[in-house]
Design a protein around this motif. Structure first.
Motif, PDB file in Angstrom:
ATOM      1  N   GLY A 376       0.402  -1.328   0.507  1.00 33.04           N
ATOM      2  CA  GLY A 376      -0.608  -0.063   0.449  1.00 33.04           C
ATOM      3  C   GLY A 376       0.858   1.139   0.146  1.00 33.04           C
ATOM      4  N   ARG A 377       1.416   1.448   1.306  1.00 36.55           N
ATOM      5  CA  ARG A 377       2.246   2.724   1.571  1.00 36.55           C
ATOM      6  C   ARG A 377       4.031   2.146   0.384  1.00 36.55           C
ATOM      7  NH1 ARG A 377       2.395   4.579   7.084  1.00 36.55           N
ATOM      8  NH2 ARG A 377       2.274   3.124   8.072  1.00 36.55           N
ATOM      9  N   VAL A 378       4.349   2.821  -0.081  1.00 32.65           N
ATOM     10  CA  VAL A 378       5.372   2.206  -1.195  1.00 32.65           C
ATOM     11  C   VAL A 378       7.430   3.480  -1.196  1.00 32.65           C
ATOM     12  CG1 VAL A 378       5.939   1.857  -3.598  1.00 32.65           C
ATOM     13  CG2 VAL A 378       3.494   1.664  -3.257  1.00 32.65           C
ATOM     14  N   LEU A 379       6.970   4.407  -0.951  1.00 31.05           N
ATOM     15  CA  LEU A 379       8.228   5.052  -0.872  1.00 31.05           C
ATOM     16  C   LEU A 379       7.944   5.874   0.450  1.00 31.05           C
ATOM     17  CD1 LEU A 379       8.549   5.300  -4.628  1.00 31.05           C
ATOM     18  CD2 LEU A 379      10.023   4.115  -2.960  1.00 31.05           C
ATOM     19  N   ASN A 380       9.175   6.213   1.415  1.00 37.45           N
ATOM     20  CA  ASN A 380       9.242   7.446   1.684  1.00 37.45           C
ATOM     21  C   ASN A 380       9.574   8.787   1.151  1.00 37.45           C
ATOM     22  OD1 ASN A 380       7.133   6.983   4.159  1.00 37.45           O
ATOM     23  ND2 ASN A 380       8.610   4.945   4.058  1.00 37.45           N
ATOM     24  N   VAL A 381      10.005   9.545   1.040  1.00 36.56           N
ATOM     25  CA  VAL A 381      10.076  10.911   0.300  1.00 36.56           C
ATOM     26  C   VAL A 381      10.566  11.676   1.636  1.00 36.56           C
ATOM     27  CG1 VAL A 381      10.473  12.625  -1.573  1.00 36.56           C
ATOM     28  CG2 VAL A 381       9.280  10.300  -1.985  1.00 36.56           C
ATOM     29  N   ILE A 382      11.805  11.766   1.288  1.00 32.23           N
ATOM     30  CA  ILE A 382      12.035  13.133   2.870  1.00 32.23           C
ATOM     31  C   ILE A 382      13.124  13.946   2.218  1.00 32.23           C
ATOM     32  CG2 ILE A 382      12.709  13.122   5.271  1.00 32.23           C
ATOM     33  CD1 ILE A 382      11.945  10.047   5.478  1.00 32.23           C
ATOM     34  N   ALA A 383      13.008  16.115   2.300  1.00 33.17           N
ATOM     35  CA  ALA A 383      13.289  16.411   2.176  1.00 33.17           C
ATOM     36  C   ALA A 383      14.198  17.300   4.002  1.00 33.17           C
ATOM     37  CB  ALA A 383      13.227  17.415   1.443  1.00 33.17           C
ATOM     38  N   MET A 384      14.703  17.628   3.744  1.00 32.67           N
ATOM     39  CA  MET A 384      14.750  18.696   5.464  1.00 32.67           C
ATOM     40  C   MET A 384      15.008  19.982   4.734  1.00 32.67           C
ATOM     41  SD  MET A 384      16.224  16.733   7.894  1.00 32.67           S
ATOM     42  CE  MET A 384      16.355  17.462   8.267  1.00 32.67           C
TER      43      MET A 384
END
Ligand code: AMP
Ligand code: GLY
Length: 428
Positions: A376-384
């Protein structure tokens, strides 16, 4: 020290990434893991419900620390089985994990310890539950007592809808989790998450976050495991965090200890910031997903050392350091989520990762080497970023570099804080 990490989501990829950076981590194993975790750890096929197999693996590989990511193995008593063999574990005992595993247990503990939370009735009888509804005002908050993968809460606007939901819960619609039900007073306010590490005695604040549970922009549609999050949550001011520690976390840890049930691991408090102050919605006995991902991006300290100190009851004096900047994560999910997600869709990460930007895998798999969606949840895209506005802009810029035609994401993660920053209410 060799470390074994259990789990396969974005939370565990973030933990693996951080553990692998620890100077004290000689070799990291993960079970079952995912393709992102495979870049940080050696994946092993271990059935975590087979406690004997996990114990044998730890002996064979001289594992010095086991880190349990999700709640199910905790509620299943895996940490007790490992501790009985002398293996240090980051994660609470089965009895202590009831803080997540039984909503009634937590409500009763709050009542005894005077912890601010919604008024409630706990019952194992449909008739009693229906009768109790009249003591509450709408909307009605109904919770299946046990673990229900985040789907055990119904908020019903009318008494008729509440009665239907109660009949469903007692009728087995939520499996064994619904054998007992908690009815709660509805609390008004903004939600925030607070994390604390404890070894049963010492307690360390471990950061704040806000997540977005609903699937659609503007916080509409069905609940999910979380479509995005950011940390810190400025709405949880230093003053409010001190109140949360004194009024909620400390009495919980003290009462658990006094009951002969010391809690060891991370305590994740879901809070409602009401006009009367912070109140507990629920506890989780593990890190949040995706809240963990943003916390790990900000953590500067040695995670393995902190977790080992926690496991050994040596947390006193440990002082974790976090970057003051904001980390924001956008979850990319497969079409269909939170219903039945489309599996097998192609993913190209391209050059999504840049300095200050990271992609953690959740439901991905490899098919002949090619990355595909597998959950279901596939990727986490994270930025600072220096603030939520900047972190949000950089996170979506990274999302837009990814090709995932059978996936989607929310476009408004962080909106409450973005609005406050834009209105000049926050100084950064
Ligand atoms: P829980 O699984 O207990 O965190 O509940 C899931 C969601 O339901 C929470 O994140 C809140 O949005 C909502 N919720 C739960 N309990 C209450 C309550 N007593 N009052 C208002 N909203 C609630
Ligand atoms: N993101 C909420 C949770 O992990 O329960």
């Amino acid at each position: 020290m060799n470390i074994l990490l259990l789990g396969s989501g974005g939370r565990e990829h973030a933990l693996a990434w951080k553990l692998a950076q620890s100077p004290g981590c000689t070799h990291l194993y993960a079970a079952p893991g995912n393709p992102g975790i495979a870049e940080e750890a050696e994946l092993v096929a271990l059935d975590v419900t087979d406690h004997g197999a996990v114990i044998a693996f730890c002996a064979d590989k001289t594992i010095g620390l086991v880190v349990i990511g999700p709640e199910a193995p905790l509620v299943d008593g895996l940490s007790d089985a490992l501790r009985a063999e002398g293996v240090p574990v980051f994660g609470p005992s089965q009895a202590a994990a009831q803080l997540e595993g039984s909503k009634g247990f937590t409500k009763d503990l709050c009542a005894r310890a005077g912890i601010p939370t919604a008024g409630y009735v706990r019952t194992a009888s449909l008739d009693e539950a229906r009768a109790a509804l009249t003591r509450f005002d709408p909307p009605y908050v109904l919770k299946a007592d046990g673990l229900a993968a985040g789907k055990g809460v119904v908020i019903a606007d009318t008494i008729e809808a509440a009665e239907i939901a109660l009949a469903d819960m007692f009728g087995g619609g939520f499996g064994a989790a619904g054998a007992e039900v908690v009815i709660e007073e509805f609390m008004h306010g903004e939600e925030a998450s607070f994390f604390a590490l404890t070894d049963g005695t010492a307690i360390l604040p471990f950061g704040s976050a806000q997540d977005h549970k609903r699937v659609g922009d503007g916080d509409v549609g069905p609940n999910t495991g979380g479509m995005g999050a950011y940390s810190p949550a400025p709405v949880l001011t230093a003053e409010l965090q001190a109140r949360v520690m004194a009024e909620i976390i400390e009495p919980t840890v003290r009462t658990m200890r006094e009951d002969g049930n010391p809690y060891s691991g991370v305590l994740f408090a879901g809070l409602m910031l009401t006009a009367d102050g912070p109140k507990l919605i629920e506890y989780n006995a593990r890190f949040g997903d995706p809240e963990c991902q943003v916390l790990m991006m900000r953590l500067q300290s040695d995670l393995a050392a902190i977790m080992l100190a926690c496991a050994k009851g040596e947390l006193g004096g440990v002082a974790p350091q976090f970057r003051p900047d904001t980390a924001l994560t956008v979850v990319m999910a497969a079409n269909g989520y939170p219903g039945t997600p489309d599996k097998g869709g192609a993913i190209a990460l391209n050059d999504a990762e840049a300095p200050g930007t990271k992609v953690f895998h959740a439901g991905t798999a490899r098919n002949d080497g090619a990355l595909i969606a597998n959950g279901g949840r596939v990727l986490n895209v994270i930025a600072m970023g220096a603030n939520v506005i900047e972190a949000q802009r950089l996170a979506y810029a990274a999302v837009d570099r990814i090709d995932f035609p059978s996936g989607f994401c929310r476009r408004d993660i962080g909106w409450r804080e973005v609005a406050r920053e834009a209105a000049g209410e926050r100084q950064n």
